[in-house]
Design a protein around this motif. Structure first.
Motif, PDB file in Angstrom:
ATOM      1  N   ILE A   1       2.269  31.946 -19.693  1.00  8.27           N
ATOM      2  CA  ILE A   1       1.134  31.074 -20.437  1.00  8.27           C
ATOM      3  C   ILE A   1       1.568  30.832 -21.681  1.00  8.27           C
ATOM      4  O   ILE A   1       1.392  29.649 -22.478  1.00  8.27           O
ATOM      5  CB  ILE A   1      -0.327  31.473 -20.226  1.00  8.27           C
ATOM      6  N   VAL A   2       1.935  32.002 -22.416  1.00 12.40           N
ATOM      7  CA  VAL A   2       2.328  31.730 -23.751  1.00 12.40           C
ATOM      8  C   VAL A   2       3.491  30.999 -24.066  1.00 12.40           C
ATOM      9  O   VAL A   2       3.484  30.143 -25.008  1.00 12.40           O
ATOM     10  CB  VAL A   2       2.535  33.379 -24.323  1.00 12.40           C
ATOM     11  N   THR A   3       4.527  31.165 -23.116  1.00 13.24           N
ATOM     12  CA  THR A   3       5.583  30.374 -23.280  1.00 13.24           C
ATOM     13  C   THR A   3       5.381  28.874 -22.966  1.00 13.24           C
ATOM     14  O   THR A   3       5.998  27.989 -23.715  1.00 13.24           O
ATOM     15  CB  THR A   3       6.902  30.835 -22.215  1.00 13.24           C
ATOM     16  N   GLU A   4       4.633  28.624 -21.848  1.00 11.52           N
ATOM     17  CA  GLU A   4       4.227  27.062 -21.823  1.00 11.52           C
ATOM     18  C   GLU A   4       3.477  26.767 -22.752  1.00 11.52           C
ATOM     19  O   GLU A   4       3.626  25.481 -23.341  1.00 11.52           O
ATOM     20  CB  GLU A   4       3.425  27.071 -20.669  1.00 11.52           C
ATOM     21  N   ARG A   5       2.709  27.304 -23.668  1.00 14.19           N
ATOM     22  CA  ARG A   5       1.992  26.881 -24.776  1.00 14.19           C
ATOM     23  C   ARG A   5       2.974  26.472 -25.884  1.00 14.19           C
ATOM     24  O   ARG A   5       2.851  25.615 -26.621  1.00 14.19           O
ATOM     25  CB  ARG A   5       1.016  27.812 -25.133  1.00 14.19           C
ATOM     26  N   ALA A   6       3.794  27.632 -25.975  1.00 13.99           N
ATOM     27  CA  ALA A   6       4.708  27.140 -27.054  1.00 13.99           C
ATOM     28  C   ALA A   6       5.644  26.215 -27.023  1.00 13.99           C
ATOM     29  O   ALA A   6       6.070  25.306 -28.134  1.00 13.99           O
ATOM     30  CB  ALA A   6       5.518  28.663 -26.925  1.00 13.99           C
ATOM     31  N   LYS A   7       6.085  25.749 -25.692  1.00 19.39           N
ATOM     32  CA  LYS A   7       6.875  24.739 -25.327  1.00 19.39           C
ATOM     33  C   LYS A   7       5.857  23.274 -25.671  1.00 19.39           C
ATOM     34  O   LYS A   7       6.486  22.219 -26.287  1.00 19.39           O
ATOM     35  CB  LYS A   7       7.309  24.714 -23.906  1.00 19.39           C
ATOM     36  N   LEU A   8       4.818  23.390 -25.365  1.00 18.97           N
ATOM     37  CA  LEU A   8       3.852  22.132 -25.380  1.00 18.97           C
ATOM     38  C   LEU A   8       3.804  21.933 -27.052  1.00 18.97           C
ATOM     39  O   LEU A   8       3.966  20.741 -27.594  1.00 18.97           O
ATOM     40  CB  LEU A   8       2.474  22.411 -24.905  1.00 18.97           C
ATOM     41  N   LEU A   9       3.702  22.873 -27.786  1.00 16.76           N
ATOM     42  CA  LEU A   9       3.437  22.949 -29.213  1.00 16.76           C
ATOM     43  C   LEU A   9       4.696  22.439 -29.930  1.00 16.76           C
ATOM     44  O   LEU A   9       4.756  21.619 -30.844  1.00 16.76           O
ATOM     45  CB  LEU A   9       3.269  24.123 -30.002  1.00 16.76           C
ATOM     46  N   PHE A  10       6.031  22.844 -29.476  1.00 17.11           N
ATOM     47  CA  PHE A  10       7.350  22.483 -29.707  1.00 17.11           C
ATOM     48  C   PHE A  10       7.468  21.050 -29.470  1.00 17.11           C
ATOM     49  O   PHE A  10       8.000  20.113 -30.446  1.00 17.11           O
ATOM     50  CB  PHE A  10       8.378  23.104 -29.115  1.00 17.11           C
ATOM     51  N   MET A  11       7.292  20.531 -28.386  1.00 16.52           N
ATOM     52  CA  MET A  11       7.423  19.048 -28.027  1.00 16.52           C
ATOM     53  C   MET A  11       6.404  18.224 -29.103  1.00 16.52           C
ATOM     54  O   MET A  11       6.804  17.038 -29.226  1.00 16.52           O
ATOM     55  CB  MET A  11       6.798  18.865 -26.372  1.00 16.52           C
ATOM     56  N   GLN A  12       5.172  18.672 -29.292  1.00 12.81           N
ATOM     57  CA  GLN A  12       4.411  18.057 -29.972  1.00 12.81           C
ATOM     58  C   GLN A  12       5.032  17.655 -31.607  1.00 12.81           C
ATOM     59  O   GLN A  12       5.030  16.675 -31.926  1.00 12.81           O
ATOM     60  CB  GLN A  12       2.996  18.307 -30.225  1.00 12.81           C
TER      61      GLN A  12
ATOM     62  N   TYR B   1       5.958  23.317 -35.272  1.00 10.60           N
ATOM     63  CA  TYR B   1       7.182  24.337 -34.999  1.00 10.60           C
ATOM     64  C   TYR B   1       6.918  25.745 -35.492  1.00 10.60           C
ATOM     65  O   TYR B   1       7.306  26.682 -34.828  1.00 10.60           O
ATOM     66  CB  TYR B   1       8.198  23.729 -35.864  1.00 10.60           C
ATOM     67  N   ARG B   2       6.071  25.843 -36.680  1.00  6.27           N
ATOM     68  CA  ARG B   2       5.750  27.249 -36.947  1.00  6.27           C
ATOM     69  C   ARG B   2       4.971  27.953 -35.846  1.00  6.27           C
ATOM     70  O   ARG B   2       5.035  29.300 -35.589  1.00  6.27           O
ATOM     71  CB  ARG B   2       5.252  27.321 -38.213  1.00  6.27           C
ATOM     72  N   GLU B   3       3.921  27.364 -35.500  1.00  5.15           N
ATOM     73  CA  GLU B   3       3.067  28.030 -34.368  1.00  5.15           C
ATOM     74  C   GLU B   3       3.873  28.323 -33.214  1.00  5.15           C
ATOM     75  O   GLU B   3       3.469  29.451 -32.384  1.00  5.15           O
ATOM     76  CB  GLU B   3       1.741  26.897 -33.852  1.00  5.15           C
ATOM     77  N   ALA B   4       4.618  27.499 -32.736  1.00  7.46           N
ATOM     78  CA  ALA B   4       5.489  27.679 -31.297  1.00  7.46           C
ATOM     79  C   ALA B   4       6.589  28.929 -31.719  1.00  7.46           C
ATOM     80  O   ALA B   4       6.761  29.754 -30.825  1.00  7.46           O
ATOM     81  CB  ALA B   4       6.576  26.331 -30.914  1.00  7.46           C
ATOM     82  N   ILE B   5       7.245  28.856 -32.966  1.00 11.35           N
ATOM     83  CA  ILE B   5       8.133  29.936 -33.084  1.00 11.35           C
ATOM     84  C   ILE B   5       7.229  31.406 -33.152  1.00 11.35           C
ATOM     85  O   ILE B   5       7.726  32.349 -32.856  1.00 11.35           O
ATOM     86  CB  ILE B   5       8.959  29.736 -34.463  1.00 11.35           C
ATOM     87  N   GLN B   6       6.036  31.146 -33.628  1.00 11.45           N
ATOM     88  CA  GLN B   6       4.965  32.545 -33.842  1.00 11.45           C
ATOM     89  C   GLN B   6       5.059  32.994 -32.234  1.00 11.45           C
ATOM     90  O   GLN B   6       5.002  34.334 -32.319  1.00 11.45           O
ATOM     91  CB  GLN B   6       4.085  32.384 -34.547  1.00 11.45           C
ATOM     92  N   LEU B   7       4.652  32.223 -31.534  1.00 11.85           N
ATOM     93  CA  LEU B   7       4.617  32.620 -29.993  1.00 11.85           C
ATOM     94  C   LEU B   7       5.746  32.997 -29.480  1.00 11.85           C
ATOM     95  O   LEU B   7       5.758  34.124 -28.891  1.00 11.85           O
ATOM     96  CB  LEU B   7       3.676  31.518 -29.395  1.00 11.85           C
ATOM     97  N   VAL B   8       6.850  32.306 -29.566  1.00 12.56           N
ATOM     98  CA  VAL B   8       7.956  32.758 -28.914  1.00 12.56           C
ATOM     99  C   VAL B   8       9.142  32.505 -29.926  1.00 12.56           C
ATOM    100  O   VAL B   8       9.446  31.341 -30.045  1.00 12.56           O
ATOM    101  CB  VAL B   8       8.285  31.887 -27.607  1.00 12.56           C
ATOM    102  N   PRO B   9       9.785  33.199 -30.357  1.00 13.20           N
ATOM    103  CA  PRO B   9      11.022  33.098 -31.391  1.00 13.20           C
ATOM    104  C   PRO B   9      11.983  32.257 -31.191  1.00 13.20           C
ATOM    105  O   PRO B   9      12.375  31.617 -31.872  1.00 13.20           O
ATOM    106  CB  PRO B   9      11.073  34.686 -31.957  1.00 13.20           C
TER     107      PRO B   9
END
Length: 423
Positions: free
Chosen positions: A60-71, A88-96
């Motif tokens: 779930i965390v990885t999927e959310r990070a990917k969605l944030l990165f796509m946005q 980008y910053r929020e996505a990297i904080q979830l999954v480096p």
């Protein structure tokens, strides 16, 4: 002696009691072992459950990070860099290492709902149709006959006000003539046809398309037998589009003024637009301006528009070749009426030159859009000198850089209201 003899039975009784207690200790140890093993098994089961929950949370965390990165990627493409950096910053904080997991990523989509069969997707025999209908008009007519429909359409829900279905079909067709108007806004007619089956049948009325063809080609309309229907004639024959404007953009680079120290020289990029609008009665307007389309397009809304530098005149379309003769609009300061005294008007009338602009275009298709491109073929200025009575002709050398093709763009405000119905 007696005391010693009497003490022996006591020792035997003690040893017997110890032997009786030994089995109970073994039972306790066995119970302890069973309880210990049972707790071990419970811990192992709970550990596997916790591990599964941790893996699920990680997905779930990885999927959310990917969605944030796509946005963030979408915002970066739109030029909104500061907002993109935040995502980008929020996505990297979830999954480096989220950036390396985005190569083949596709967002998960909700499954589509199964399409429910209705009367519009099932034929009169109850068999669903797999392909698009070629003769949709005949199909709708057949459905009206089978279902016994007497009105053009029916209200979707009960209402106290009078529904439009209560109007006779002749009145509806007359309303459709107002929608088309004298400016031939047939695009709005096609949008109106998508409301319901009854409106679709009214929009395909042969009389509407006959009037549109006569309005467009007049006496040169020809015979309809080659096209089977008037609508096919309108769609297949080359014609201009009137619910918008043909626009071209020209840009070039020119040298600027040299600097004071002569170490460098400035270069300037010049951009300007050409706007051409046509009317069904053969009238046209053309203006060249450096303003953006949002500023220049409202000036061409009416055929009575009067803007400095605007060219107006009449055109004629023969096949896919368009010829036009235009004149430049003069402001009151430039016209003869500006002069206060009559003698000044007479002097200016003798010396004033008269210019006409002769244009020729080729009407072509632009991709999937029919009749949406105008290609330059000829452009000249005829100057008539009244003082000498002579005429000079100046022809321009047409190139794609200086005279690019004009492409059609729809303008909604041109047909937001109608002045006269189609006649």
């Amino acid at each position: 002696m007696d005391g010693d003899v009497g003490s022996a039975p006591d020792d035997e009784s003690c040893s017997g009691s110890d032997q009786d207690e030994l089995p109970s200790l073994e039972d306790c140890l066995e119970q302890f072992r069973e309880k210990w093993q049972h707790e071990i098994h419970e811990d192992q089961g709970q550990g596997s459950t916790n591990q599964w929950m941790r893996s699920k949370d990680k997905e779930i965390v990885t999927e959310r990070a990917k969605l944030l990165f796509m946005q963030g990627m979408n915002l970066e493409q739109q030029g909104k860099l500061y907002e993109a950096i935040r995502y980008y910053r929020e996505a990297i904080q979830l999954v480096p290492d989220i950036e390396f997991q985005m190569e083949d990523y596709k967002p998960k989509r909700k499954p589509r709902r199964s399409r429910q069969e209705s009367t519009s997707s099932v034929d009169s025999n109850g068999q669903p149709e797999d392909q698009d209908l070629e003769d949709l008009i005949g199909h709708f007519q057949k459905m009206r006959t089978v279902e016994g429909e007497k009105l053009v359409c029916y209200p979707a829900r009960e209402q106290q006000a009078t529904h439009i279905s209560a109007l006779p079909i002749e009145v509806l067709v007359y309303i459709f003539k107002w929608v088309i108007s004298e400016d031939l806004d047939l695009g709005s007619l096609e949008q109106l046809a998508m409301v319901c089956r009854g409106f679709y049948l009214c929009a395909r009325d042969n009389e509407l398309w006959r009037l549109a063809c006569l309005r467009l080609w007049g006496s040169q309309c020809g015979d309809v037998t080659n096209y089977q229907t008037w609508r096919n004639m309108y769609l297949q024959r080359p014609h201009l589009r009137f619910n918008g404007c043909y626009i071209s953009k020209t840009s070039y680079v020119r040298p600027g003024e040299p600097s004071m120290d002569s170490f460098y020289r400035m270069w300037q990029t010049v951009e300007y637009y050409r706007y051409v609008r046509f009317f069904p009665d053969g009238y046209m307007l053309m203006i060249t301006s450096a303003d953006d389309p949002c500023i220049s397009l409202p000036k061409l809304k009416s055929r009575q528009a009067k803007v400095q530098g605007m060219l107006s005149g009449y055109y004629k379309l023969a096949g896919n070749m368009l010829t036009a003769v235009l004149k430049r609009y003069k402001t009151p300061e430039q016209s003869l009426g500006f002069f206060k005294y009559k003698r000044h008007r007479q002097i200016n009338q003798v010396t004033e030159d008269h210019q006409t602009f002769h244009l020729e275009f080729q009407l072509k298709d632009s991709g999937k859009r029919p009749h949406a491109q105008l290609m330059w073929k000829h452009y000249s200025i005829h100057t008539f000198c009244r003082s000498t009575g002579g005429e000079t002709v100046a022809e321009f050398e047409l190139s794609r850089q200086n005279y690019p093709s004009l492409y059609f763009s729809r303008v909604k405000r041109y047909h937001a209201e109608s002045d006269k119905p189609l006649q």
